[in-house]
Motif scaffolding. Structure first.
Motif, mmCIF file in Angstrom:
data_model
loop_
_atom_site.group_PDB
_atom_site.id
_atom_site.type_symbol
_atom_site.label_atom_id
_atom_site.label_comp_id
_atom_site.label_asym_id
_atom_site.label_seq_id
_atom_site.Cartn_x
_atom_site.Cartn_y
_atom_site.Cartn_z
ATOM 1 N N GLN A 171 0.827 -1.215 -0.067
ATOM 2 C CA GLN A 171 -0.050 0.093 0.025
ATOM 3 C C GLN A 171 0.861 1.410 -0.031
ATOM 4 O O GLN A 171 0.755 2.210 -0.802
ATOM 5 N N ALA A 172 1.868 1.260 0.894
ATOM 6 C CA ALA A 172 2.882 2.406 0.811
ATOM 7 C C ALA A 172 3.697 2.494 -0.447
ATOM 8 O O ALA A 172 3.825 3.742 -0.970
ATOM 9 N N ILE A 173 3.826 1.464 -1.157
ATOM 10 C CA ILE A 173 4.638 1.489 -2.437
ATOM 11 C C ILE A 173 3.577 2.243 -3.317
ATOM 12 O O ILE A 173 4.030 3.017 -4.392
ATOM 13 N N ALA A 174 2.374 1.791 -3.545
ATOM 14 C CA ALA A 174 1.164 2.270 -4.399
ATOM 15 C C ALA A 174 1.293 3.689 -4.142
ATOM 16 O O ALA A 174 1.098 4.409 -5.367
ATOM 17 N N GLU A 175 1.286 4.305 -3.012
ATOM 18 C CA GLU A 175 0.952 5.532 -2.779
ATOM 19 C C GLU A 175 2.214 6.463 -3.142
ATOM 20 O O GLU A 175 2.026 7.765 -3.713
ATOM 21 N N HIS A 176 3.522 5.857 -2.777
ATOM 22 C CA HIS A 176 4.603 6.823 -3.207
ATOM 23 C C HIS A 176 4.557 6.647 -4.875
ATOM 24 O O HIS A 176 4.937 7.763 -5.336
ATOM 25 N N LEU A 177 4.404 5.515 -5.485
ATOM 26 C CA LEU A 177 4.353 5.532 -6.794
ATOM 27 C C LEU A 177 3.419 6.562 -7.512
ATOM 28 O O LEU A 177 3.520 7.491 -8.568
ATOM 29 N N ARG A 178 2.347 6.906 -6.776
ATOM 30 C CA ARG A 178 1.188 7.630 -7.379
ATOM 31 C C ARG A 178 1.626 9.082 -7.311
ATOM 32 O O ARG A 178 1.071 9.941 -7.907
ATOM 33 N N ALA A 180 4.887 10.199 -6.273
ATOM 34 C CA ALA A 180 6.123 10.658 -6.638
ATOM 35 C C ALA A 180 6.726 10.361 -8.224
ATOM 36 O O ALA A 180 7.444 10.993 -8.700
ATOM 37 N N GLN A 181 5.918 9.308 -8.772
ATOM 38 C CA GLN A 181 6.412 8.696 -10.166
ATOM 39 C C GLN A 181 5.014 8.924 -11.154
ATOM 40 O O GLN A 181 5.329 8.507 -12.175
ATOM 41 N N LYS A 182 3.974 9.527 -10.804
ATOM 42 C CA LYS A 182 2.804 9.479 -11.402
ATOM 43 C C LYS A 182 2.456 8.305 -12.096
ATOM 44 O O LYS A 182 1.791 8.125 -12.973
ATOM 45 N N ILE A 183 2.492 7.059 -11.143
ATOM 46 C CA ILE A 183 2.031 5.821 -11.712
ATOM 47 C C ILE A 183 0.939 5.569 -10.749
ATOM 48 O O ILE A 183 0.867 5.217 -9.672
ATOM 49 N N VAL A 184 -0.165 5.273 -11.305
ATOM 50 C CA VAL A 184 -1.512 4.966 -10.707
ATOM 51 C C VAL A 184 -1.391 3.405 -11.005
ATOM 52 O O VAL A 184 -1.662 2.948 -11.847
ATOM 53 N N CYS A 185 -1.509 2.793 -9.652
ATOM 54 C CA CYS A 185 -1.644 1.373 -9.424
ATOM 55 C C CYS A 185 -2.452 0.954 -8.119
ATOM 56 O O CYS A 185 -2.331 1.711 -7.302
ATOM 57 N N GLN A 186 -2.791 -0.279 -8.077
ATOM 58 C CA GLN A 186 -3.141 -0.758 -6.844
ATOM 59 C C GLN A 186 -2.217 -1.688 -6.067
ATOM 60 O O GLN A 186 -1.483 -2.229 -6.705
ATOM 61 N N PRO A 187 -2.366 -1.791 -4.912
ATOM 62 C CA PRO A 187 -1.557 -2.825 -3.972
ATOM 63 C C PRO A 187 -1.479 -4.057 -4.528
ATOM 64 O O PRO A 187 -0.551 -4.673 -4.451
ATOM 65 N N GLU A 188 -2.840 -4.649 -5.108
ATOM 66 C CA GLU A 188 -3.050 -5.914 -5.599
ATOM 67 C C GLU A 188 -2.175 -6.054 -6.873
ATOM 68 O O GLU A 188 -1.861 -7.208 -7.235
ATOM 69 N N GLN A 189 -1.556 -4.923 -7.289
ATOM 70 C CA GLN A 189 -0.554 -5.028 -8.618
ATOM 71 C C GLN A 189 0.584 -5.157 -8.210
ATOM 72 O O GLN A 189 1.517 -5.105 -9.298
#
Length: 211
Positions: A171-178, A180-189
């Protein structure tokens, strides 16, 4: 670390017709000569070993006294019984017949013949392949987080975890990607792997067929 008194010493079954004292003596002596009980190791107290093996304490004391007289053990009041630093007999070196030598599979032999050396424990140096700059790792911050997590550990955290990785971390990685990196994804991915090499291996297994 568990003490000798808390560990049950594994011994072979007593052969039919052999006395308890002779059996226990042979088993302990073999354990000493083979290195199973290394120099300086502490043996269980006589009462505890008697309880473990289902024999009388007098039998254990007789065996301890015999091994001590032969130079295998040392006993001191308040310090227990320990293995002597020098055994009176040389340690036997078992010989494996050629017919029973270990044979690897084809895949195992290829791994054994790999030209890439293992560098575990090698000194740190610049530009070493597959290794980051470990001196730049924030150890103080990491150790503080680990200490807090250890204190918060509960029995539920001792079982098998999610094979995809810790949900809170994903979950933390998904939030960071969204953010800081403009990558929208879900924790399940998101899948947590041990290394980039493991990630590439998983991709290859999922996407490629032999040949």
């Amino acid at each position: 670390m568990r003490r000798a008194a808390e560990l049950e010493l594994a011994l072979s079954p007593r052969p039919a017709g052999q006395t308890l004292q002779h059996w226990l003596y042979q088993e302990l002596r073999a354990a000493l000569l083979s290195g199973r009980l290394p120099a300086g190791a502490r043996l269980p107290p006589s009462r505890e070993l008697a309880r473990q093996q289902g024999v009388s304490r007098s039998t254990v004391l007789a065996v301890y006294e015999q091994l001590s007289a032969e130079g295998y053990l040392h006993g001191a009041v308040g310090r227990g019984t320990t293995v002597a630093t020098r055994l009176p007999a040389p340690q036997p070196t078992p010989r494996v017949p050629a017919s029973t030598a270990l044979r690897l599979s084809h895949a195992g032999q290829r791994l054994a013949d790999s030209p890439f050396p293992r560098e575990a424990g090698a000194p740190l140096r610049a530009f070493r392949a597959n290794h980051p700059d470990l001196n730049a790792f924030p150890l103080a911050v990491w150790n503080g987080i680990v200490a807090r997590r250890e204190q918060a550990l509960r029995p539920s955290g001792l079982g098998y975890a999610d094979p995809m990785g810790e949900p809170a971390l994903r979950q933390a990685i998904a939030e960071h990607l969204r953010y800081a990196q403009k990558i929208v994804c879900q924790p399940e991915q998101i899948l947590i792997v041990a290394s980039a090499q493991q990630g590439l291996d998983i991709c290859a297994r999922l996407l490629l067929d032999p040949g």
